[in-house]
Design a protein around this motif. Structure first.
Motif, PDB file in Angstrom:
ATOM      1  N   HIS A 183      14.649  -5.726  -1.123  1.00 37.19           N
ATOM      2  CA  HIS A 183      13.612  -5.022  -1.875  1.00 37.19           C
ATOM      3  C   HIS A 183      14.250  -3.850  -2.593  1.00 37.19           C
ATOM      4  O   HIS A 183      15.416  -3.498  -2.336  1.00 37.19           O
ATOM      5  CB  HIS A 183      12.498  -4.535  -0.939  1.00 37.19           C
ATOM      6  CG  HIS A 183      12.980  -3.605   0.133  1.00 37.19           C
ATOM      7  ND1 HIS A 183      13.099  -2.253  -0.037  1.00 37.19           N
ATOM      8  CD2 HIS A 183      13.403  -3.855   1.412  1.00 37.19           C
ATOM      9  CE1 HIS A 183      13.557  -1.696   1.067  1.00 37.19           C
ATOM     10  NE2 HIS A 183      13.748  -2.641   1.968  1.00 37.19           N
ATOM     11  N   ASP A 226       8.095   1.950  -1.134  1.00 36.94           N
ATOM     12  CA  ASP A 226       6.753   1.437  -0.844  1.00 36.94           C
ATOM     13  C   ASP A 226       6.810  -0.019  -0.410  1.00 36.94           C
ATOM     14  O   ASP A 226       6.036  -0.460   0.452  1.00 36.94           O
ATOM     15  CB  ASP A 226       5.861   1.586  -2.078  1.00 36.94           C
ATOM     16  CG  ASP A 226       5.417   3.029  -2.299  1.00 36.94           C
ATOM     17  OD1 ASP A 226       5.553   3.830  -1.346  1.00 36.94           O
ATOM     18  OD2 ASP A 226       4.948   3.350  -3.403  1.00 36.94           O
ATOM     19  N   GLU A 227       7.736  -0.782  -0.993  1.00 35.79           N
ATOM     20  CA  GLU A 227       7.894  -2.179  -0.589  1.00 35.79           C
ATOM     21  C   GLU A 227       8.419  -2.258   0.848  1.00 35.79           C
ATOM     22  O   GLU A 227       7.990  -3.116   1.633  1.00 35.79           O
ATOM     23  CB  GLU A 227       8.843  -2.898  -1.551  1.00 35.79           C
ATOM     24  CG  GLU A 227       8.271  -3.095  -2.942  1.00 35.79           C
ATOM     25  CD  GLU A 227       9.289  -3.648  -3.929  1.00 35.79           C
ATOM     26  OE1 GLU A 227       8.875  -4.179  -4.974  1.00 35.79           O
ATOM     27  OE2 GLU A 227      10.496  -3.541  -3.660  1.00 35.79           O
ATOM     28  N   ILE A 231       4.783  -9.217  -0.951  1.00 31.90           N
ATOM     29  CA  ILE A 231       5.224  -9.122   0.445  1.00 31.90           C
ATOM     30  C   ILE A 231       4.492 -10.156   1.306  1.00 31.90           C
ATOM     31  O   ILE A 231       5.054 -10.720   2.249  1.00 31.90           O
ATOM     32  CB  ILE A 231       4.985  -7.698   0.990  1.00 31.90           C
ATOM     33  CG1 ILE A 231       5.692  -6.663   0.095  1.00 31.90           C
ATOM     34  CG2 ILE A 231       5.495  -7.593   2.427  1.00 31.90           C
ATOM     35  CD1 ILE A 231       7.168  -6.906  -0.136  1.00 31.90           C
ATOM     36  N   GLU A 232       3.253 -10.441   0.967  1.00 34.14           N
ATOM     37  CA  GLU A 232       2.506 -11.482   1.693  1.00 34.14           C
ATOM     38  C   GLU A 232       3.202 -12.832   1.521  1.00 34.14           C
ATOM     39  O   GLU A 232       3.296 -13.613   2.482  1.00 34.14           O
ATOM     40  CB  GLU A 232       1.080 -11.548   1.165  1.00 34.14           C
ATOM     41  CG  GLU A 232       0.215 -12.575   1.892  1.00 34.14           C
ATOM     42  CD  GLU A 232      -1.201 -12.627   1.358  1.00 34.14           C
ATOM     43  OE1 GLU A 232      -1.954 -13.540   1.742  1.00 34.14           O
ATOM     44  OE2 GLU A 232      -1.579 -11.749   0.532  1.00 34.14           O
ATOM     45  N   MET A 291       2.422  -5.689  -5.356  1.00 30.29           N
ATOM     46  CA  MET A 291       3.279  -5.450  -4.205  1.00 30.29           C
ATOM     47  C   MET A 291       2.744  -6.139  -2.946  1.00 30.29           C
ATOM     48  O   MET A 291       3.477  -6.854  -2.241  1.00 30.29           O
ATOM     49  CB  MET A 291       3.431  -3.954  -3.949  1.00 30.29           C
ATOM     50  CG  MET A 291       4.363  -3.632  -2.771  1.00 30.29           C
ATOM     51  SD  MET A 291       4.612  -1.871  -2.555  1.00 30.29           S
ATOM     52  CE  MET A 291       2.940  -1.356  -2.124  1.00 30.29           C
ATOM     53  N   GLY A 292       1.493  -5.970  -2.651  1.00 27.63           N
ATOM     54  CA  GLY A 292       0.927  -6.577  -1.449  1.00 27.63           C
ATOM     55  C   GLY A 292       1.041  -8.089  -1.463  1.00 27.63           C
ATOM     56  O   GLY A 292       1.408  -8.716  -0.459  1.00 27.63           O
ATOM     57  N   ARG A 308       3.317  -2.261  -8.810  1.00 27.19           N
ATOM     58  CA  ARG A 308       2.346  -1.698  -7.859  1.00 27.19           C
ATOM     59  C   ARG A 308       1.216  -2.680  -7.580  1.00 27.19           C
ATOM     60  O   ARG A 308       0.800  -2.878  -6.433  1.00 27.19           O
ATOM     61  CB  ARG A 308       1.787  -0.385  -8.410  1.00 27.19           C
ATOM     62  CG  ARG A 308       2.747   0.776  -8.410  1.00 27.19           C
ATOM     63  CD  ARG A 308       2.015   2.097  -8.654  1.00 27.19           C
ATOM     64  NE  ARG A 308       1.296   2.073  -9.930  1.00 27.19           N
ATOM     65  CZ  ARG A 308       1.832   2.463 -11.086  1.00 27.19           C
ATOM     66  NH1 ARG A 308       3.097   2.895 -11.118  1.00 27.19           N
ATOM     67  NH2 ARG A 308       1.120   2.427 -12.201  1.00 27.19           N
ATOM     68  N   ARG A 337       4.614  -3.250   7.501  1.00 26.71           N
ATOM     69  CA  ARG A 337       3.230  -3.485   7.889  1.00 26.71           C
ATOM     70  C   ARG A 337       2.937  -4.972   8.064  1.00 26.71           C
ATOM     71  O   ARG A 337       2.286  -5.377   9.043  1.00 26.71           O
ATOM     72  CB  ARG A 337       2.300  -2.899   6.828  1.00 26.71           C
ATOM     73  CG  ARG A 337       0.828  -2.876   7.223  1.00 26.71           C
ATOM     74  CD  ARG A 337      -0.040  -2.332   6.101  1.00 26.71           C
ATOM     75  NE  ARG A 337      -0.095  -3.259   4.980  1.00 26.71           N
ATOM     76  CZ  ARG A 337      -0.907  -4.331   4.945  1.00 26.71           C
ATOM     77  NH1 ARG A 337      -1.697  -4.605   5.962  1.00 26.71           N
ATOM     78  NH2 ARG A 337      -0.921  -5.109   3.885  1.00 26.71           N
ATOM     79  N   GLN A 338       3.446  -5.800   7.129  1.00 34.33           N
ATOM     80  CA  GLN A 338       3.114  -7.227   7.170  1.00 34.33           C
ATOM     81  C   GLN A 338       4.096  -8.040   8.020  1.00 34.33           C
ATOM     82  O   GLN A 338       3.734  -9.122   8.499  1.00 34.33           O
ATOM     83  CB  GLN A 338       3.083  -7.807   5.744  1.00 34.33           C
ATOM     84  CG  GLN A 338       1.973  -7.257   4.867  1.00 34.33           C
ATOM     85  CD  GLN A 338       1.710  -8.149   3.655  1.00 34.33           C
ATOM     86  OE1 GLN A 338       1.767  -9.373   3.753  1.00 34.33           O
ATOM     87  NE2 GLN A 338       1.414  -7.539   2.517  1.00 34.33           N
ATOM     88  N   ARG A 395       7.877  -0.093   3.235  1.00 29.48           N
ATOM     89  CA  ARG A 395       6.777   0.224   4.142  1.00 29.48           C
ATOM     90  C   ARG A 395       5.778  -0.938   4.246  1.00 29.48           C
ATOM     91  O   ARG A 395       5.237  -1.208   5.316  1.00 29.48           O
ATOM     92  CB  ARG A 395       6.093   1.506   3.678  1.00 29.48           C
ATOM     93  CG  ARG A 395       6.910   2.768   3.971  1.00 29.48           C
ATOM     94  CD  ARG A 395       6.154   4.025   3.625  1.00 29.48           C
ATOM     95  NE  ARG A 395       6.243   4.325   2.213  1.00 29.48           N
ATOM     96  CZ  ARG A 395       7.191   5.087   1.659  1.00 29.48           C
ATOM     97  NH1 ARG A 395       8.150   5.608   2.422  1.00 29.48           N
ATOM     98  NH2 ARG A 395       7.209   5.330   0.365  1.00 29.48           N
ATOM     99  N   GLU A 396       5.571  -1.633   3.118  1.00 27.66           N
ATOM    100  CA  GLU A 396       4.656  -2.778   3.146  1.00 27.66           C
ATOM    101  C   GLU A 396       5.259  -3.927   3.955  1.00 27.66           C
ATOM    102  O   GLU A 396       4.535  -4.641   4.666  1.00 27.66           O
ATOM    103  CB  GLU A 396       4.353  -3.225   1.711  1.00 27.66           C
ATOM    104  CG  GLU A 396       3.352  -4.351   1.586  1.00 27.66           C
ATOM    105  CD  GLU A 396       1.950  -3.975   2.050  1.00 27.66           C
ATOM    106  OE1 GLU A 396       1.126  -4.886   2.283  1.00 27.66           O
ATOM    107  OE2 GLU A 396       1.671  -2.755   2.173  1.00 27.66           O
TER     108      GLU A 396
END
Length: 846
Positions: free
Chosen positions: A332, A336-337, A313-314, A309-310, A306, A343-344, A339-340
């Motif tokens: 993945h 949640d991954e 993915i970045e 995660m950001g 958790r 987003r990115q 969805r991230e």
């Protein structure tokens, strides 16, 4: 009648019986059955030479597996197999079951063969003869009846494991009535033993339970932990070669590898640090740690996932942006991954589990055809069967895990034959997940090593399974060795052959622990009683030994046989829950059929907690869910058989085991008969009485107390609960085991007093079914006179001869396993040296 006839043969001529015995042993060889046909030259010339050879081999067997490397043409081979079956049968229906997103590959290849398979999802869509395609979900969910088909091939069947172990087993049983069965999948990880064995069960090559007991040793401390017997490893791979072809490249079958060279692969590992504002880890006791390590617990691993995660993915977005002309698969594991990622990396097209099946398949096919640049999906959804190599040579793993098969399958979506570009795999992991990376790398290394081992067998034997089966044949017979010492004689030999050579009425007592059918194997020899297909074959082999035991035992004397019932697991039997094979009852019937009188049974209570750790069948959690599925612990038994005395009008043996009352007192008789020890407590015990005692003291005190007071079950439970509440109730053994007054139930046998204790200390191989000293000593004392012969036909580590000599008897034993035999001789020789070694007082007197 057959048993009586065989027993008569023993009496009139052992040589003929030995001939029959070795004929029986030769029939033990395992070989994959053939149930197909030879297509001859009808195989399509569209196929490459290595593909044509594999197709012929599969059709001759009728039920075979193709484990071929990624890109070797499994879909084309399956299609040709089905085309030839339809031609041979003059019609009928054939079915190929494949993962989502793969049917387009089959349709492309089918055009090369002039075929037009129809895709169906339900039984009502099957109309007329011909070839059909479906996906695993349709079969799994019962929408498509597979009994409608004459032939079925499972493409990339490893995808079934994402449905769970239970589904994996029950799914494969659906095809029992299909005449022709095939599996075609990229080379499975050879260390996925259960997967390979499930395929054998699906194909009808060997029952799953039989294969497990034939090739694998069980961990006596943990259920489900199976490892190949070291002496059976090559036999296991040779057995696989009789029904499965492992091919890594065409040259494995003697053909050119031109056009089949795998592209170079570059693997780049990226560690993402924990964010500076991440909260410190907290364990279940509230202790904080600023060092993050996912190995500590599942919750710690999840927290690391958790927190990073950001950043992970970045990093993936950075890699994708750095190569705008390349296509990417972003692997993945978490929603949640996903969805991230959305987003990115907005251009990523997502494939996920709750999507409409047609939409999922459309997106997978679209990426395969190069319609968009970035695909985000999970290995369990798209990691098997999909061919992405035409437009993609880049993959990014947005995290790491322990599921190696999903990992390696996902990599080979792009690293496969006919890939024109060098492959690059970027793997992103978090700080604190170094041990996961190490485990993944080690599994990868083991995968490559074992895969190469299978390919070497194919290169050695080709597709001639008869040659592999011949090489797989175990040894028959044993080079006889005999060792002897002061009061003992032991032999390394087949026990049937050795016992047949002994004089009649030459043994005063037989004490042994027979093999528990095919529960264990002790040697790589067909002579091994554990190398049997089940109880039927085991008792067929015992039919050769038991009459000999009756013959060599003196009239009126005792054959004490140590046995234990066997746990049958619901996944193997189909019962849905563990059941018990009443093996001891079958041994009783067997010995009585051969002329022994049955005179009783001693029960040796075992530790129910330890047993549950071995079998998981008596679990507290499962009992709370449904008490009907839990039985009771399996004790051990000593079965007492009596050879009829010459004079049947009197109950005494021809040579009685007589004891003078001056040496065998009334008190000793009572102790022997009742096994009854009293304690000196004069009040009920409370949990507080146990608080300051060590565990051995608690166990001893509880045992003595239960022997000196009327047993109260509810008090027993409350005491255990009190210990559990204070964290003092062990989970690895039963601390508060009730003792017994009964002479036929022995609860005071030391589980540690076996020669395995010495084996462990010396780092030698443990005997898998050790016989406790306490059991042997009591039987020798009760049923033999000093100076008499005590014989063990399954000597193992020679516990019985050793204890017999220690108690003033003469010991005899036979053992097939040379390692056990050598260790047993060493123990006996050590006893001799100890008996005759001069003491300090001897030296002083000199």
């Amino acid at each position: 009648m057959a048993r009586l006839h065989r027993r008569h043969l023993v009496q009139i001529g052992g040589g003929r019986v030995i001939d029959l015995y070795y004929n029986f042993l030769s029939r033990k060889a395992v070989c994959a059955p053939r149930s197909g046909f030879d297509p001859g030259d009808d195989v399509s010339p569209v196929l490459f030479p290595h593909q044509r050879d594999i197709v012929r081999w599969c059709l001759r067997g009728g039920r075979r597996a193709i484990f071929a490397a990624f890109g070797l043409g499994k879909s084309l081979m399956q299609l040709e197999i089905m085309r030839l079956i339809l031609a041979h049968e003059g019609g009928g229906r054939c079915l190929i079951v494949c993962p989502l997103g793969v049917r387009q590959e089959f349709k492309r290849d089918a055009e090369l063969l002039g075929m037009c398979p129809q895709f169906v999802r339900r039984t009502e869509e099957v109309v007329g003869d011909g070839l059909y395609l479906t996906n695993y979900e349709s079969v799994r969910d019962g929408r498509l009846d597979v009994s409608l088909f004459e032939a079925v091939s499972l493409d990339e069947a490893s995808v079934l494991r994402s449905f769970g172990s239970k589904t994996y087993q029950t799914f494969l049983q659906l095809f029992d009535d299909v005449p022709y069965r095939f599996v075609a999948t990229a080379t499975p990880s050879p260390n996925r033993y259960k997967e390979l064995i499930h395929y054998a069960g699906y194909l009808g090559v060997m029952d799953t339970g039989q294969a497990l007991t034939r090739f694998f040793q069980r961990d006596s401390t943990k259920a489900g932990n199976l490892t190949l017997y070291p002496h059976k490893e090559r036999e296991f791979w040779l057995w696989l070669a009789t029904w499965a072809v492992f091919v890594q490249r065409p040259s494995d079958l003697g053909y050119s590898d031109e056009g089949y060279e795998l592209p170079p692969i570059e693997v780049v590992w990226h560690e993402v640090p924990m964010p500076d504002d991440a909260a410190p880890a907290e364990d279940r006791d509230g202790q904080l740690s600023f060092i993050r390590d996912s190995a500590v617990s599942l919750s710690a691993a999840a927290a690391i996932k958790r927190a990073t995660m950001g950043a992970r993915i970045e990093k993936a977005a950075e890699i994708v942006a750095a190569s705008p002309d390349d296509h990417f698969v972003l692997w993945h594991d978490l929603e949640d991954e996903r969805r991230e990622i959305g987003r990115q990396i907005p251009e990523a097209v997502e494939v996920y589990g709750s999507q409409d099946l047609d939409e999922r398949e459309c997106r997978i096919v679209g990426f395969s055809d190069g319609e968009f640049r970035v695909l985000a999906t999970k290995p369990v959804l798209s990691g098997s069967g999909c061919n992405f190599q035409r437009h993609c040579h880049r993959e990014v793993f947005c995290g790491v895990g322990f599921k190696f098969n999903d990992f390696i399958q996902a990599i080979h979506r792009v690293q496969r034959f006919q890939q024109s570009e060098p492959v690059r795999i970027d793997i992103i992991y978090a700080e604190g997940e170094g041990h996961v990376v190490d485990a993944l790398r080690e599994k990868w290394r083991a995968h490559d090593e074992l895969t190469e081992r299978m390919a070497a067998i194919i290169r050695e034997y080709g597709l001639a399974e008869a040659d592999a089966a011949c090489a797989m044949r175990r040894s028959v017979g044993c080079e006889r060795r005999e060792e002897s010492g002061d009061g003992w004689r032991v032999v390394n030999n087949d026990t049937v052959e050795e016992t047949a050579s002994m004089e009649s009425d030459s043994v005063d007592l037989i004490v042994t622990s027979i093999p528990f059918s095919n529960h264990y194997e002790y040697t790589p020899s067909y002579n091994d009683f554990g190398h049997t297909s089940g109880n039927g074959e085991f008792f067929e082999q015992m039919d050769f030994l038991t009459p000999e035991l009756l013959r060599v035992l003196r009239p009126g004397r005792i054959y004490a046989c140590h046995v234990k019932d066997r746990i049958l697991f619901g996944g193997v039997t189909g019962a849905g829950l563990p059941t018990v094979d009443p093996f001891h009852a079958q041994v009783i019937a067997h010995c009585m059929a051969h002329g022994f009188d049955y005179v009783g049974m001693v029960t040796v209570v075992t530790d129910v907690v330890r047993e549950n750790n071995q079998t998981y069948r008596l679990g507290w959690t499962e009992q709370c869910k449904d008490g009907t599925k839990m039985g009771v612990g399996c004790p051990e038994y000593v079965l007492l058989f009596h050879k009829p005395q010459t004079d049947r009008t009197r109950g005494y043996a021809d040579v009685p085991v007589a004891k003078g009352k001056d040496e065998y007192s009334l008190g000793r008789w009572q102790t022997d008969a009742h096994a009854f020890w009293r304690s000196s407590g004069d009040r009920l015990l409370e949990a507080a009485d146990f608080a300051d005692m060590d565990m051995s003291g608690r166990c001893r005190l509880f045992r003595d107390f239960t022997l000196s007071h009327v047993y109260d079950h509810e008090w027993h439970v409350s005491l255990a609960d009190a210990m559990a509440d204070s964290g003092q109730l062990p989970t690895t053994f039963m601390a508060l085991a009730p003792a017994s007054w009964s002479p036929d139930v022995w609860t005071d046998v030391s589980r540690m007093m076996t020669l395995n204790t010495e084996q462990s200390r010396k780092r030698r191989q443990n005997h898998v079914c050790p016989l406790q000293f306490d059991i042997v000593d009591r039987l020798i004392e009760r049923y033999s006179n000093p100076g008499e012969v005590v014989f063990d036909p399954f000597g193992g580590l020679m516990t019985v001869p050793l204890r017999a000599v220690s108690m003033g008897r003469r010991g005899m034993g036979t053992e097939l396993n040379p390692g056990y035999f050598d260790d047993g001789v060493a123990y006996l020789r050590a006893h001799d040296e100890k008996a005759y070694a001069p003491t300090l007082f001897d030296v002083g007197a000199a």
